[in-house]
Write a protein that holds these residues in place. Structure first.
Motif, mmCIF file in Angstrom:
data_model
loop_
_atom_site.group_PDB
_atom_site.id
_atom_site.type_symbol
_atom_site.label_atom_id
_atom_site.label_comp_id
_atom_site.label_asym_id
_atom_site.label_seq_id
_atom_site.Cartn_x
_atom_site.Cartn_y
_atom_site.Cartn_z
ATOM 1 N N ALA A 102 0.836 -1.198 0.000
ATOM 2 C CA ALA A 102 0.000 0.000 0.000
ATOM 3 C C ALA A 102 0.869 1.245 0.000
ATOM 4 N N VAL A 103 0.247 2.367 -0.367
ATOM 5 C CA VAL A 103 0.937 3.652 -0.416
ATOM 6 C C VAL A 103 0.208 4.624 0.503
ATOM 7 N N SER A 104 0.950 5.367 1.275
ATOM 8 C CA SER A 104 0.352 6.355 2.169
ATOM 9 C C SER A 104 -0.500 7.346 1.380
ATOM 10 N N GLU A 105 -1.759 7.489 1.790
ATOM 11 C CA GLU A 105 -2.658 8.497 1.222
ATOM 12 C C GLU A 105 -3.311 9.240 2.387
ATOM 13 N N ILE A 106 -2.495 9.906 3.141
ATOM 14 C CA ILE A 106 -2.939 10.478 4.408
ATOM 15 C C ILE A 106 -4.082 11.479 4.236
ATOM 16 N N GLU A 107 -4.096 12.221 3.129
ATOM 17 C CA GLU A 107 -5.122 13.241 2.955
ATOM 18 C C GLU A 107 -6.519 12.660 2.727
ATOM 19 N N LEU A 108 -6.605 11.402 2.322
ATOM 20 C CA LEU A 108 -7.925 10.776 2.201
ATOM 21 C C LEU A 108 -8.559 10.574 3.567
ATOM 22 N N ASN A 109 -7.733 10.639 4.600
ATOM 23 C CA ASN A 109 -8.217 10.484 5.974
ATOM 24 C C ASN A 109 -8.455 11.826 6.664
ATOM 25 N N SER A 110 -8.254 12.905 5.928
ATOM 26 C CA SER A 110 -8.503 14.234 6.493
ATOM 27 C C SER A 110 -10.003 14.444 6.650
ATOM 28 N N SER A 111 -10.365 15.308 7.566
ATOM 29 C CA SER A 111 -11.775 15.602 7.822
ATOM 30 C C SER A 111 -12.451 16.170 6.576
ATOM 31 N N SER A 112 -11.736 17.033 5.853
ATOM 32 C CA SER A 112 -12.335 17.698 4.697
ATOM 33 C C SER A 112 -12.629 16.747 3.540
ATOM 34 N N VAL A 113 -11.862 15.676 3.389
ATOM 35 C CA VAL A 113 -12.139 14.693 2.338
ATOM 36 C C VAL A 113 -13.166 13.666 2.820
ATOM 37 N N ARG A 114 -13.008 13.168 4.040
ATOM 38 C CA ARG A 114 -13.939 12.155 4.558
ATOM 39 C C ARG A 114 -15.371 12.658 4.666
ATOM 40 N N VAL A 222 -18.330 23.030 7.593
ATOM 41 C CA VAL A 222 -18.092 21.780 8.318
ATOM 42 C C VAL A 222 -16.674 21.851 8.864
ATOM 43 N N GLU A 223 -16.568 22.053 10.162
ATOM 44 C CA GLU A 223 -15.261 22.202 10.783
ATOM 45 C C GLU A 223 -14.561 20.844 10.938
ATOM 46 N N LYS A 224 -13.285 20.891 11.189
ATOM 47 C CA LYS A 224 -12.485 19.687 11.413
ATOM 48 C C LYS A 224 -13.088 18.870 12.547
ATOM 49 N N ASP A 225 -13.197 17.553 12.344
ATOM 50 C CA ASP A 225 -13.836 16.701 13.348
ATOM 51 C C ASP A 225 -12.848 16.148 14.381
ATOM 52 N N ASN A 226 -11.592 16.559 14.279
ATOM 53 C CA ASN A 226 -10.569 16.197 15.273
ATOM 54 C C ASN A 226 -10.218 14.718 15.307
ATOM 55 N N VAL A 227 -10.506 13.990 14.224
ATOM 56 C CA VAL A 227 -10.004 12.624 14.086
ATOM 57 C C VAL A 227 -8.600 12.714 13.495
ATOM 58 N N ASP A 228 -7.645 12.114 14.143
ATOM 59 C CA ASP A 228 -6.252 12.186 13.693
ATOM 60 C C ASP A 228 -6.081 11.395 12.398
ATOM 61 N N LYS A 229 -5.699 12.083 11.306
ATOM 62 C CA LYS A 229 -5.683 11.436 9.995
ATOM 63 C C LYS A 229 -4.580 10.381 9.863
ATOM 64 N N LEU A 230 -3.425 10.603 10.481
ATOM 65 C CA LEU A 230 -2.358 9.602 10.407
ATOM 66 C C LEU A 230 -2.731 8.374 11.230
ATOM 67 N N LYS A 231 -3.253 8.599 12.400
ATOM 68 C CA LYS A 231 -3.684 7.495 13.263
ATOM 69 C C LYS A 231 -4.751 6.661 12.578
ATOM 70 N N LEU A 232 -5.701 7.332 11.926
ATOM 71 C CA LEU A 232 -6.778 6.633 11.225
ATOM 72 C C LEU A 232 -6.227 5.827 10.058
ATOM 73 N N MET A 233 -5.275 6.388 9.315
ATOM 74 C CA MET A 233 -4.689 5.674 8.180
ATOM 75 C C MET A 233 -3.986 4.401 8.644
ATOM 76 N N ILE A 234 -3.235 4.504 9.734
ATOM 77 C CA ILE A 234 -2.538 3.334 10.269
ATOM 78 C C ILE A 234 -3.539 2.265 10.708
ATOM 79 N N GLU A 235 -4.567 2.684 11.440
ATOM 80 C CA GLU A 235 -5.594 1.741 11.902
ATOM 81 C C GLU A 235 -6.270 1.037 10.736
#
Length: 261
Positions: A102-114, A222-235
């Motif tokens: 897999a390849v890191s796609e950290i921005e797909l886990n950002s609040s603004s994309v999700r 829609v403000e940032k939901d405070n879910v950590d995008k790197l942590k979510l990607m790893i999980e």
């Protein structure tokens, strides 16, 4: 070694092994954490299930292959390789060994994309990723890569029509079946700007990647939901490893090959 990854492993209460050719990188970590300067020894002695590779892009493929040989699922930082051929061969190797690359796609886990909701057709996307600092290779590989995988994720397969390089600035024009994309990326910019403007007629939806928020044409924010995008990607990678990010990466590398950036 990727200290940001290590911090998230600790937050997730995961057992981890540190591997870095520079031994001084280990000084800030507890003594009971296994540490290796030799990748081969680490893979041989430790029971590793997932390998996260945060090194220079030139070493991604050699490291990934060693993990795949030992049936270890591996995620590499972007760009995964500088050559479409090298990456495609390594991905085929992973398929044959039933191992996930897999390849890191950290921005797909950002609040603004999700949290993005598109209820109308987007005709044009105007994007900016203007960074204060400098990366590994060039602004295209280090910065535009993020926006290209997001564009692919939201709008489907695309082709790059044109790339212009002006000093530290790179201008990219790409097109999918659904939308046109005009992107500016830059190193060493005097100010930070990371945003997308999704346009349809007179309507515009703003994705602010700095504040990680969405502003819809109606004025709804829609403000940032405070879910950590790197942590979510790893999980997500540990719980549900997938080739999906690698297939997008392969498409991007194929397009880069055509324009010979």
């Amino acid at each position: 070694m990727g200290s940001k990854y290590v911090n998230k492993f600790r937050e997730l209460n995961l057992d981890y092994v540190l591997i870095d050719s520079n031994q001084s990188q280990f000084e800030k970590y507890p003594e009971n954490v296994p540490k290796y300067t030799d990748l081969e020894k680490a893979l041989e002695k430790e029971d590793i299930n997932f390998l996260f590779v945060a090194t220079s892009p030139t070493s991604h493929i050699p490291i990934a292959k060693k993990a795949i040989e030992r049936n270890i699922n591996v995620m590499v930082e972007k760009p995964p390789a500088l050559s479409r051929k090298d990456f495609e061969e390594t991905l085929d190797f992973a398929y044959k060994n039933n191992v996930i690359l897999a390849v890191s796609e950290i921005e797909l886990n950002s609040s603004s994309v999700r949290n993005l909701r598109l209820n109308h057709k987007v005709e044009n996307v105007e994007g900016y990723r203007l960074n204060l600092g400098k990366g590994y290779i060039n602004p295209f590989f280090d910065l535009a890569w993020h926006d290209l995988y997001i564009f692919n994720y939201i709008f489907g397969d695309f082709f790059i029509k044109k790339v212009n390089i002006e000093g530290n600035n790179v201008y990219v024009n790409a097109k999918s079946d659904n939308a046109e994309f005009n992107l500016q990326v830059a190193w060493l910019n005097p100010f930070l700007k990371r945003s997308w403007h999704l346009k349809s007629g007179k309507e515009e939806t703003l994705l602010d990647f700095v504040e990680d928020k969405i502003v819809y044409p109606s004025g709804e924010v829609v403000e940032k939901d405070n879910v950590d995008k790197l942590k979510l990607m790893i999980e997500n990678f540990i719980k549900n490893p997938s080739y999906e990010s690698s297939l997008r990466a392969l498409n991007i590398l194929k397009e880069i090959e055509k324009i010979k950036i």
